[in-house]
Design an enzyme around this catalytic site. Structure first.
Site, PDB file in Angstrom:
ATOM      1  N   SER A 124      -8.813  -1.751  -1.297  1.00  0.00           N
ATOM      2  CA  SER A 124      -9.530  -0.491  -1.051  1.00  0.00           C
ATOM      3  C   SER A 124     -10.745  -0.355  -1.961  1.00  0.00           C
ATOM      4  CB  SER A 124      -8.607   0.709  -1.286  1.00  0.00           C
ATOM      5  OG  SER A 124      -7.674   0.805  -0.251  1.00  0.00           O
ATOM      6  N   ARG A 159       0.858  -1.200   0.000  1.00  0.00           N
ATOM      7  CA  ARG A 159       0.000   0.000   0.000  1.00  0.00           C
ATOM      8  C   ARG A 159       0.884   1.237   0.000  1.00  0.00           C
ATOM      9  NH1 ARG A 159      -5.384  -1.429   3.463  1.00  0.00           N
ATOM     10  NH2 ARG A 159      -6.678  -1.407   1.600  1.00  0.00           N
ATOM     11  N   TYR A 176      -2.034  -0.781   9.046  1.00  0.00           N
ATOM     12  CA  TYR A 176      -3.061  -1.693   9.560  1.00  0.00           C
ATOM     13  C   TYR A 176      -3.038  -1.716  11.084  1.00  0.00           C
ATOM     14  CZ  TYR A 176      -3.402  -3.670   4.863  1.00  0.00           C
ATOM     15  OH  TYR A 176      -3.607  -3.851   3.525  1.00  0.00           O
ATOM     16  N   GLN A 206      -1.281   2.814  -5.688  1.00  0.00           N
ATOM     17  CA  GLN A 206      -2.667   3.116  -5.303  1.00  0.00           C
ATOM     18  C   GLN A 206      -3.681   2.700  -6.359  1.00  0.00           C
ATOM     19  OE1 GLN A 206      -2.945   7.187  -4.067  1.00  0.00           O
ATOM     20  NE2 GLN A 206      -2.775   6.630  -1.915  1.00  0.00           N
ATOM     21  N   ASP A 216      -4.840  -0.871  -5.921  1.00  0.00           N
ATOM     22  CA  ASP A 216      -5.270  -1.275  -4.586  1.00  0.00           C
ATOM     23  C   ASP A 216      -6.708  -1.807  -4.602  1.00  0.00           C
ATOM     24  OD1 ASP A 216      -5.840  -1.578  -1.942  1.00  0.00           O
ATOM     25  OD2 ASP A 216      -5.226   0.432  -1.337  1.00  0.00           O
TER      26      ASP A 216
HETATM   27  P1  NAD Z   1      -8.700  -3.404   7.402  1.00  0.00           P
HETATM   28  O1  NAD Z   1      -9.767  -3.859   6.444  1.00  0.00           O
HETATM   29  O2  NAD Z   1      -7.559  -4.295   7.662  1.00  0.00           O
HETATM   30  O3  NAD Z   1      -9.419  -3.113   8.823  1.00  0.00           O
HETATM   31  C1  NAD Z   1     -10.563  -2.294   8.920  1.00  0.00           C
HETATM   32  C2  NAD Z   1     -10.451  -1.418  10.145  1.00  0.00           C
HETATM   33  O4  NAD Z   1     -10.634  -2.199  11.336  1.00  0.00           O
HETATM   34  C3  NAD Z   1      -9.097  -0.724  10.316  1.00  0.00           C
HETATM   35  O5  NAD Z   1      -9.281   0.670  10.307  1.00  0.00           O
HETATM   36  C4  NAD Z   1      -8.589  -1.245  11.660  1.00  0.00           C
HETATM   37  O6  NAD Z   1      -7.861  -0.274  12.370  1.00  0.00           O
HETATM   38  C5  NAD Z   1      -9.893  -1.597  12.367  1.00  0.00           C
HETATM   39  N1  NAD Z   1      -9.792  -2.485  13.526  1.00  0.00           N
HETATM   40  C6  NAD Z   1      -8.995  -3.576  13.718  1.00  0.00           C
HETATM   41  N2  NAD Z   1      -9.232  -4.129  14.921  1.00  0.00           N
HETATM   42  C7  NAD Z   1     -10.214  -3.373  15.509  1.00  0.00           C
HETATM   43  C8  NAD Z   1     -10.907  -3.444  16.756  1.00  0.00           C
HETATM   44  N3  NAD Z   1     -10.626  -4.402  17.645  1.00  0.00           N
HETATM   45  N4  NAD Z   1     -11.840  -2.503  17.006  1.00  0.00           N
HETATM   46  C9  NAD Z   1     -12.128  -1.533  16.114  1.00  0.00           C
HETATM   47  N5  NAD Z   1     -11.524  -1.415  14.922  1.00  0.00           N
HETATM   48  C10 NAD Z   1     -10.576  -2.330  14.621  1.00  0.00           C
HETATM   49  O7  NAD Z   1      -8.152  -1.963   7.044  1.00  0.00           O
HETATM   50  P2  NAD Z   1      -8.270  -1.136   5.682  1.00  0.00           P
HETATM   51  O8  NAD Z   1      -9.637  -0.578   5.582  1.00  0.00           O
HETATM   52  O9  NAD Z   1      -7.804  -1.977   4.571  1.00  0.00           O
HETATM   53  O10 NAD Z   1      -7.288   0.087   5.925  1.00  0.00           O
HETATM   54  C11 NAD Z   1      -6.255   0.110   6.864  1.00  0.00           C
HETATM   55  C12 NAD Z   1      -5.469   1.400   6.735  1.00  0.00           C
HETATM   56  O11 NAD Z   1      -4.731   1.427   5.547  1.00  0.00           O
HETATM   57  C13 NAD Z   1      -6.280   2.669   6.737  1.00  0.00           C
HETATM   58  O12 NAD Z   1      -5.586   3.623   7.516  1.00  0.00           O
HETATM   59  C14 NAD Z   1      -6.255   3.129   5.345  1.00  0.00           C
HETATM   60  O13 NAD Z   1      -6.407   4.527   5.216  1.00  0.00           O
HETATM   61  C15 NAD Z   1      -4.872   2.691   4.962  1.00  0.00           C
HETATM   62  N6  NAD Z   1      -4.744   2.602   3.514  1.00  0.00           N
HETATM   63  C16 NAD Z   1      -3.628   3.146   2.922  1.00  0.00           C
HETATM   64  C17 NAD Z   1      -3.489   3.094   1.556  1.00  0.00           C
HETATM   65  C18 NAD Z   1      -2.314   3.687   0.856  1.00  0.00           C
HETATM   66  O14 NAD Z   1      -1.534   4.371   1.465  1.00  0.00           O
HETATM   67  N7  NAD Z   1      -2.149   3.432  -0.418  1.00  0.00           N
HETATM   68  C19 NAD Z   1      -4.459   2.483   0.782  1.00  0.00           C
HETATM   69  C20 NAD Z   1      -5.568   1.948   1.415  1.00  0.00           C
HETATM   70  C21 NAD Z   1      -5.696   2.000   2.796  1.00  0.00           C
END
Ligand code: NAD
Length: 366
Positions: free
Chosen positions: A132, A121, A226, A126, A129
């Site tokens: 996402s 990521r 994550y 991007q 991805d």
């Molecule tokens: P994910 O699907 O792995 O998890 C979903 C959410 O669940 C996350 O926000 C995580 O913090 C939360 N979570 C885990 N355990 C939990 C708990 N016990 N209680 C409450 N919440 C809990 O995550 P995702 O949606 O794929 O995204 C993770 C991060 O990656 C985000 O910050 C997102 O902005 C970032 N991201 C970055 C890029 C990039 O830089 N290219 C791209 C996509 C996402």
């Protein structure tokens, strides 16, 4: 590079890995595309549209002949793996963290496999991805499912017959899916609160017009952004806090996940018992077991008047736009692996190396 798009075979899978629009783009860039007949029908893309865009159509059994690449959404069935020549490039959601046997089968066969889940990521990747893009669709659909199953209106209505209070929605897990669920529920007029163990998301939650619910639990974030899994003590504290707060809400949408691990259990049965009849839980983590103790993955159930929606593969419930987004992710990866339609795998590249989960040449082994 000759690339095949098979018809998906996973249960309930309605998406397709390329759309006619993306076939046209790849054909112009020097790729030759073969589409298995019927591959796009469930997503609203008929065979004719693929043919008009420049794809060759092939019947099952003939579609894999002479291909150097296969792009798909889900894991390939065993018979497809057996039909692939060594050196064939495979792209899809291959579940590298949870399907070790499937990855071993690809390795044995000499298939060079790239998992969409493993694309780093980083900013440069991007456009590839797919986690996402599909989480965005899931978050949107999750909010719609909640609104549909709820016996309450989401918006506040002031009518001649009096005023209806807006629905109160809680979103647990404010990653990509959670933020989209918040935005969608807000657009429908609900009053939204959200919680995540990564405190950094509080600002994002608030920028969408929702309030951040402080449960007194703070988790850690990995370098990739994550969440780390909570300790058993933190998990217990979270469940206790939710036990207390959940009865305030009409709808709970959960999206909490930790990559490669079963979904964290956030909502114990006791919290469901405490909800008012007519409340709704939409558990978007059902694919990995669910965030609610009472979720039955793949099913919608009722418990003491509370509806628990545990449908799996939610992006596939919106197959047309989910496929459109996924196909763009796939094309971005293909153009990276095979610029101008010529396969040139460079394992010193972070994206190529990070996404490769089987068939890496020995000299490029990490
Ligand atoms: P994910 O699907 O792995 O998890 C979903 C959410 O669940 C996350 O926000 C995580 O913090 C939360 N979570 C885990 N355990 C939990 C708990 N016990 N209680 C409450 N919440 C809990 O995550 P995702 O949606 O794929 O995204 C993770 C991060 O990656 C985000 O910050 C997102 O902005 C970032 N991201 C970055 C890029 C990039 O830089 N290219 C791209 C996509 C996402």
């Amino acid at each position: 590079m000759r690339v095949c798009v098979p018809r998906e075979s996973g249960p309930g899978e309605h998406r397709v890995a390329l759309t006619p629009e993306m076939v046209r783009k790849l054909a112009a860039a020097g790729f030759e595309i073969v589409v298995e007949r019927g591959a796009g029908v469930l997503a609203g893309f008929p065979d004719d549209a693929f043919e008009d865009a420049g794809a060759q159509l092939a019947h099952r059994g003939e579609h894999l002949g002479g291909v150097e690449g296969v792009v798909r959404v889900g894991r390939p069935p065993d018979e497809e793996v057996a039909a692939l020549e060594a050196g064939t490039v495979l792209v899809g959601f291959l579940q590298p963290l949870t399907d070790a046997d499937g990855i071993a089968r690809l390795e044995e066969r000499g298939v060079v496999a790239f998992a969409m889940e493993s694309i780093p990521r980083i900013t440069r990747a991007q456009s590839m991805d797919a986690l996402s893009s599909q989480a965005t669709v899931a978050g949107y659909k999750g909010a719609l499912l909640a609104a549909d199953r709820s016996p309450k209106l989401f918006p506040m209505l002031m009518t001649a017959a009096g005023t209806i209070a807006p629905a109160r929605v809680l979103v647990l897990g404010a990653g990509v899916a959670g933020l989209q669920a918040i935005a969608t529920a807000r657009r429908l007029g609900a009053v939204v609160s959200a919680f995540d163990v990564r405190p950094a998301v509080a600002e994002q939650v608030e920028s969408l017009g929702a309030s951040f619910l402080d449960l007194g639990v703070r988790g850690e974030e990995t370098e990739g952004g994550y969440a780390r899994e909570l300790t058993p003590e933190q998990q217990e504290a979270q469940q206790r806090a939710l036990d207390e707060r959940i009865p305030d809400f009409d709808v709970v949408i959960t999206t909490a996940a930790v990559p490669g691990r079963p979904a964290p259990k956030l909502i114990p049965a006791s919290a469901v018992d405490a909800m008012r009849p007519g409340s709704v839980i939409v558990d978007l983590a059902a694919d990995t077991g669910g965030n609610c103790e009472l979720t039955s993955p793949g099913h919608e159930t009722a418990h003491a008047g509370v509806t628990i929606v545990g449908l799996t593969n939610v992006p596939s419930l919106m197959p047309q736009d989910a496929s459109r987004l996924y196909a763009r992710n796939v094309v971005a990866l293909l153009e990276h692996l095979a610029p101008g339609g010529e396969l040139t795998l460079d394992f010193s590249d972070e994206i190529t190396s990070g996404a490769c989960v089987a068939g890496r040449p020995k000299e490029a082994a990490a």
